[in-house]
Design a protein around this motif. Structure first.
Motif, mmCIF file in Angstrom:
data_model
loop_
_atom_site.group_PDB
_atom_site.id
_atom_site.type_symbol
_atom_site.label_atom_id
_atom_site.label_comp_id
_atom_site.label_asym_id
_atom_site.label_seq_id
_atom_site.Cartn_x
_atom_site.Cartn_y
_atom_site.Cartn_z
ATOM 1 N N ARG A 88 24.729 46.397 -33.382
ATOM 2 C CA ARG A 88 23.437 45.719 -33.323
ATOM 3 C C ARG A 88 22.717 46.130 -32.050
ATOM 4 N NH1 ARG A 88 25.965 40.099 -35.079
ATOM 5 N NH2 ARG A 88 25.957 40.449 -37.316
ATOM 6 N N LYS A 89 21.457 46.503 -32.203
ATOM 7 C CA LYS A 89 20.654 46.881 -31.034
ATOM 8 C C LYS A 89 20.193 45.656 -30.251
ATOM 9 C CE LYS A 89 18.862 51.197 -32.919
ATOM 10 N NZ LYS A 89 17.631 51.948 -33.259
ATOM 11 N N ILE A 115 18.475 36.974 -25.029
ATOM 12 C CA ILE A 115 18.401 37.998 -26.067
ATOM 13 C C ILE A 115 17.703 39.207 -25.461
ATOM 14 C CG2 ILE A 115 17.458 38.570 -28.345
ATOM 15 C CD1 ILE A 115 17.324 35.433 -28.775
ATOM 16 N N THR A 116 18.301 40.389 -25.602
ATOM 17 C CA THR A 116 17.658 41.600 -25.090
ATOM 18 C C THR A 116 17.633 42.661 -26.176
ATOM 19 O OG1 THR A 116 19.758 42.398 -24.176
ATOM 20 C CG2 THR A 116 18.297 41.224 -22.669
ATOM 21 N N LEU A 131 24.788 29.703 -37.222
ATOM 22 C CA LEU A 131 24.019 30.279 -38.325
ATOM 23 C C LEU A 131 24.078 31.801 -38.199
ATOM 24 C CD1 LEU A 131 20.893 27.938 -38.057
ATOM 25 C CD2 LEU A 131 22.786 27.747 -39.681
ATOM 26 N N PRO A 132 23.618 32.533 -39.207
ATOM 27 C CA PRO A 132 23.596 34.001 -39.065
ATOM 28 C C PRO A 132 22.438 34.438 -38.157
ATOM 29 C CG PRO A 132 22.816 33.357 -41.241
ATOM 30 C CD PRO A 132 23.263 32.097 -40.553
ATOM 31 N N ASN A 146 18.500 40.529 -35.209
ATOM 32 C CA ASN A 146 18.658 41.989 -35.153
ATOM 33 C C ASN A 146 17.898 42.643 -36.316
ATOM 34 O OD1 ASN A 146 20.103 44.363 -33.853
ATOM 35 N ND2 ASN A 146 20.763 44.555 -35.978
ATOM 36 N N MET A 147 18.037 42.090 -37.517
ATOM 37 C CA MET A 147 17.324 42.634 -38.675
ATOM 38 C C MET A 147 15.808 42.528 -38.471
ATOM 39 S SD MET A 147 19.740 41.256 -41.808
ATOM 40 C CE MET A 147 18.383 41.310 -42.947
ATOM 41 N N ALA A 148 15.344 41.390 -37.947
ATOM 42 C CA ALA A 148 13.912 41.207 -37.700
ATOM 43 C C ALA A 148 13.406 42.219 -36.678
ATOM 44 C CB ALA A 148 13.629 39.779 -37.235
ATOM 45 N N HIS A 149 14.169 42.441 -35.618
ATOM 46 C CA HIS A 149 13.767 43.421 -34.601
ATOM 47 C C HIS A 149 13.774 44.840 -35.163
ATOM 48 C CE1 HIS A 149 14.628 40.689 -30.899
ATOM 49 N NE2 HIS A 149 13.418 40.506 -31.382
#
Length: 160
Positions: free
Chosen positions: A3-4, A18-19, A134-135, A141-144
């Motif tokens: 994950r980025k 969160i970065t 929660l996930p 990560n998916m949103a980013h």
């Protein structure tokens, strides 16, 4: 696949950091958080309000394929410094989660890359831990990832 978007959560603390490094220039990363049309694309919701200013407000709504409202979120923008910082509250309506305080900081790394750092403070350690169950990490990560792809598409379309 790694994950980025990285989430740092110390045990016993009511906050997370969160970065994410983006393959986007600073101004485009900031625009992804302030342009309602882009926000709708990467967040997958409808922007009902987005007043990008100190003491502004925002409201988002997510619906299912039939148009039923699944989630509404809202907040107040406390400070707004273009291409640098947004301080805001975030609250999901009709959920057990209370409002949280978010400090978003945007920084240029190079001409074509930038860094987003989000410091999120929850009312309690229990609230923070409940969110992390929660996930959440997978979802942000998916949103980013979507944010980066959509803004790169917008950027290339504007250059044609």
């Amino acid at each position: 696949m790694e994950r980025k978007t990285k989430i740092h959560a110390e045990d016993g603390r009511q906050e997370i950091t969160i970065t994410r490094e983006f393959e986007l220039p600073l101004d485009l990363l900031f625009r992804a958080y302030t342009d309602a049309a882009i926000v709708e694309q990467w967040m997958g919701n409808k922007v009902l309000q987005l007043d990008n200013k100190a003491l502004g407000a925002y409201r988002f709504e997510t619906t299912d394929p039939k148009g039923n409202v699944v989630l509404r979120s809202r907040g107040t923008i406390h400070s707004f410094e273009p291409n640098h910082r947004i301080t805001r509250t975030f609250e999901m309506e009709n959920t057990p989660f209370e409002a949280q305080l978010e400090f978003l900081e945007f920084a240029a790394l190079t001409e074509s890359t930038s860094l987003l750092t989000m410091h999120v403070i929850y009312r309690s350690v229990a609230q923070r831990d409940q969110m992390l169950q929660l996930p959440f990490a997978q979802g942000i990560n998916m949103a980013h990832n979507r944010l980066e792809q959509i803004v790169l598409t917008v950027q290339s379309t504007n250059h044609e």
